[in-house]
Design an enzyme around this catalytic site. Structure first.
Site, PDB file in Angstrom:
ATOM      1  N   ARG A 270       0.876  -1.173   0.000  1.00 29.91           N
ATOM      2  CA  ARG A 270       0.000   0.000   0.000  1.00 29.91           C
ATOM      3  C   ARG A 270       0.909   1.217   0.000  1.00 29.91           C
ATOM      4  O   ARG A 270       1.742   1.394   0.891  1.00 29.91           O
ATOM      5  CB  ARG A 270      -0.906  -0.031   1.224  1.00 29.91           C
ATOM      6  N   ASP A 272       1.689   4.880   0.511  1.00 26.26           N
ATOM      7  CA  ASP A 272       1.136   5.966   1.293  1.00 26.26           C
ATOM      8  C   ASP A 272       1.141   7.283   0.516  1.00 26.26           C
ATOM      9  O   ASP A 272       2.158   7.662  -0.084  1.00 26.26           O
ATOM     10  CB  ASP A 272       1.954   6.130   2.583  1.00 26.26           C
ATOM     11  N   VAL A 274       0.341   8.976  -2.311  1.00 23.27           N
ATOM     12  CA  VAL A 274       1.115   9.164  -3.541  1.00 23.27           C
ATOM     13  C   VAL A 274       0.938  10.567  -4.117  1.00 23.27           C
ATOM     14  O   VAL A 274       1.728  10.997  -4.959  1.00 23.27           O
ATOM     15  CB  VAL A 274       0.753   8.105  -4.608  1.00 23.27           C
ATOM     16  N   GLU A 309      -2.662   5.113  -2.042  1.00 26.71           N
ATOM     17  CA  GLU A 309      -3.502   6.047  -1.308  1.00 26.71           C
ATOM     18  C   GLU A 309      -3.336   7.407  -1.966  1.00 26.71           C
ATOM     19  O   GLU A 309      -2.212   7.885  -2.133  1.00 26.71           O
ATOM     20  CB  GLU A 309      -3.108   6.149   0.157  1.00 26.71           C
ATOM     21  N   PHE A 336     -15.996   7.197  -0.252  1.00 22.22           N
ATOM     22  CA  PHE A 336     -16.997   6.302   0.338  1.00 22.22           C
ATOM     23  C   PHE A 336     -17.071   6.535   1.845  1.00 22.22           C
ATOM     24  O   PHE A 336     -18.161   6.681   2.415  1.00 22.22           O
ATOM     25  CB  PHE A 336     -16.660   4.847   0.031  1.00 22.22           C
ATOM     26  N   HIS A 402      -6.699   3.885   9.917  1.00 19.17           N
ATOM     27  CA  HIS A 402      -5.786   4.574  10.837  1.00 19.17           C
ATOM     28  C   HIS A 402      -5.849   6.086  10.670  1.00 19.17           C
ATOM     29  O   HIS A 402      -5.748   6.831  11.644  1.00 19.17           O
ATOM     30  CB  HIS A 402      -4.354   4.071  10.632  1.00 19.17           C
ATOM     31  N   ASP A 403      -6.004   6.564   9.423  1.00 19.37           N
ATOM     32  CA  ASP A 403      -6.065   8.007   9.184  1.00 19.37           C
ATOM     33  C   ASP A 403      -7.331   8.616   9.763  1.00 19.37           C
ATOM     34  O   ASP A 403      -7.296   9.641  10.455  1.00 19.37           O
ATOM     35  CB  ASP A 403      -6.013   8.295   7.675  1.00 19.37           C
ATOM     36  N   GLN A 404      -8.468   8.022   9.447  1.00 13.36           N
ATOM     37  CA  GLN A 404      -9.743   8.623   9.816  1.00 13.36           C
ATOM     38  C   GLN A 404     -10.000   8.553  11.323  1.00 13.36           C
ATOM     39  O   GLN A 404     -10.809   9.320  11.850  1.00 13.36           O
ATOM     40  CB  GLN A 404     -10.888   7.949   9.055  1.00 13.36           C
ATOM     41  N   GLY A 406      -7.005   8.119  13.678  1.00 11.90           N
ATOM     42  CA  GLY A 406      -5.827   8.717  14.299  1.00 11.90           C
ATOM     43  C   GLY A 406      -5.648  10.191  14.030  1.00 11.90           C
ATOM     44  O   GLY A 406      -4.948  10.874  14.781  1.00 11.90           O
ATOM     45  N   ASN A 407      -6.240  10.698  12.974  1.00 14.90           N
ATOM     46  CA  ASN A 407      -6.112  12.120  12.679  1.00 14.90           C
ATOM     47  C   ASN A 407      -7.213  12.968  13.313  1.00 14.90           C
ATOM     48  O   ASN A 407      -7.325  14.162  13.026  1.00 14.90           O
ATOM     49  CB  ASN A 407      -6.070  12.353  11.159  1.00 14.90           C
TER      50      ASN A 407
END
Length: 476
Positions: A270, A272, A274, A309, A336, A402-404, A406-407
């Protein structure tokens, strides 16, 4: 007695054993006038390296006795002599500032019958090795694998495991892209995990970061023009993919991708963010990477997958090369998530201001991209192009990742933001979508523990700078 002999041939960056006390060392430093190898164990010595016309400094060293081989590179710069770890180090047993260690790539693999899983059948489970178990290691993960198989997932997606400062890190502050984090179990532990996964029918993909390196222990600038001032990223100067001397930088990351896929038997990567890989060359790095992975597939007879991503909503990433695209296999599709999240929570801050209508979710089901060229209030411009015609199997979707999580300022999971009925509705919306579903660790049982961004940098001033930077970046 140690003996160093030059060699001039294309090969793997870094250091590796050739057998019978013979080792090969190779490092890219095109602007330096002199580079030496400093051996620390099991014997001490300083040996010259020979430079080829591409800026690679290389040597084969004979006569090294048995034992762990630790080393540094002595770089003769205009400011003086500095000693640095290997940028392509396979192991940093003493942390990001200490010497590198040669790793024997041999492993007793038992997955010879593994043929992979067709991309269209993937059900992904994203996890962080350091927090998934109390021990925070690859070995502690292995006994938990049958639970994931019983759950119904068939692809393990690991957040980055490249060596970072300290013992704890979210994963995106790695500074040695080839070295497996020692506190997780190192290269041998990672291979044992992949081996166990394949024996249970689980594919494994790894999140790799080719858009920046972390701030502590990042010594790439001492070796060469790994960065460029042409472009600016949230982490500073961009990695150099299209400026002067960029061939060596691209090769560094191309070899890294092949290293993970071939030596560790991984099923995919994956990539990260790009959109932060700035490359306006006629032969983009991402296209070259996809072509290289295709060649690896042909050579090994087993499929490997590249998932990007990107927040660009640019279908060229996953369009076949013969149709003018880059030829990556799939991409994360945040539209989505945003469509469903806003409907369930009512949040309208930050990028969520562009969503909140049922039609947004309906369009995500039909076309994957919600923004396919229309005006975005958040960006104050038109955004995206159309993905009509690309199959759902090229899009990874989720209701948490993790982004949605952890951020967010407090790291709340969806279980803290909506009702149990909302969680059930979200799960159904995800699993019935015509895309590839991804679960974030703990989601299957409604985990309530927050998942915050975290680091263990050694410099208190750097820790405070990171804290302030996060506040600014995610103020919304």
């Amino acid at each position: 007695m140690l003996q160093a002999s030059p060699f001039f041939q294309a090969g793997r960056m870094g250091a590796y054993p050739l057998g019978q006390g013979r080792y090969r060392f190779s490092v890219w430093a095109p602007l330096l006038e002199r580079v030496e190898l400093k051996l620390l164990t099991p014997v001490e010595g300083c040996l010259p390296l020979a430079r080829d016309d591409q800026g690679y400094w290389q040597a084969e060293v004979d006569g090294i006795p048995p034992g762990p081989v630790d080393y540094l590179y002595r770089l003769h710069t205009q400011a003086g002599v500095v000693e640095r770890p290997d940028p392509a180090s396979r192991c940093q047993p003493h942390g990001v500032h200490g010497p590198s260690r040669v790793v024997d790539p041999h492993f007793d693999w038992q997955d010879q019958g593994w043929k992979g899983i067709p991309l269209s059948q993937w059900i992904l489970y994203e996890l962080h090795v350091g927090t998934f178990t109390l021990e925070g290691t690859f070995a502690a993960l292995i006994p938990r694998l049958p639970e994931l198989v019983e759950l119904g997932v068939n692809v393990l997606e690991l957040m980055p495991v490249a060596q970072f400062p300290g013992e704890r890190n979210w994963g995106y502050d790695g500074v040695y892209p080839y070295a497996v984090q020692t506190s997780y179990g190192g290269a041998a532990g990672f291979k044992a995990l992949v081996n166990a996964c394949h024996q249970l029918g689980l594919a494994v993909i790894l999140d790799v970061v080719y858009n920046h390196l972390g701030p502590e222990g990042n010594y790439l600038r001492d070796f060469g023009p790994y960065f460029t001032t042409k472009y600016h990223t949230p982490w500073g100067d961009a990695l150099n993919f299209d400026d002067r001397y960029s061939d060596g930088v691209r090769e560094f990351f191309l070899q890294n991708a092949e290293y993970w896929l071939e030596e560790f038997h991984l099923d995919g990567l994956r990539l990260d963010a790009v959109h932060a890989i700035y490359d306006f060359s006629a032969y983009p790095f991402l296209q070259e990477l996809a072509e290289q992975v295709d060649a690896l597939e042909a050579r090994t007879g087993r499929p490997r997958v590249l998932i990007a991503e990107s927040d660009l909503n640019d279908v060229r990433l996953i369009t076949p090369r013969e149709q003018g695209g880059y030829g990556l296999d799939a991409q994360w599709c945040d539209d989505f998530h945003h469509s469903l999240h806003t409907l369930l929570t009512g949040e309208k801050t930050g990028y969520y201001q562009d969503f909140g209508e049922l039609e947004h979710l309906a369009k995500a089901y039909r076309e994957s991209y919600v923004y396919s060229g229309q005006y975005s209030c958040y960006r104050a411009r038109r955004h995206g192009n159309s993905a009509v015609g690309r199959p759902g199997s090229q899009f990874v979707v989720c209701i948490q990742n993790h982004d949605q999580v952890g951020n967010r300022r407090l790291g709340e999971r969806l279980s803290q933001l909506t009702s149990f009925e909302g969680l059930k509705l979200a799960a159904a919306a995800l699993l019935l979508a015509p895309m590839l579903p991804l679960l974030f660790m703990g989601e299957e049982y409604g985990e309530v523990a927050p998942f915050l961004y975290f680091v263990s940098h050694g410099d208190p001033d750097l820790v405070e700078a990171v804290r302030q930077g996060r506040r600014r970046e995610f103020s919304a």
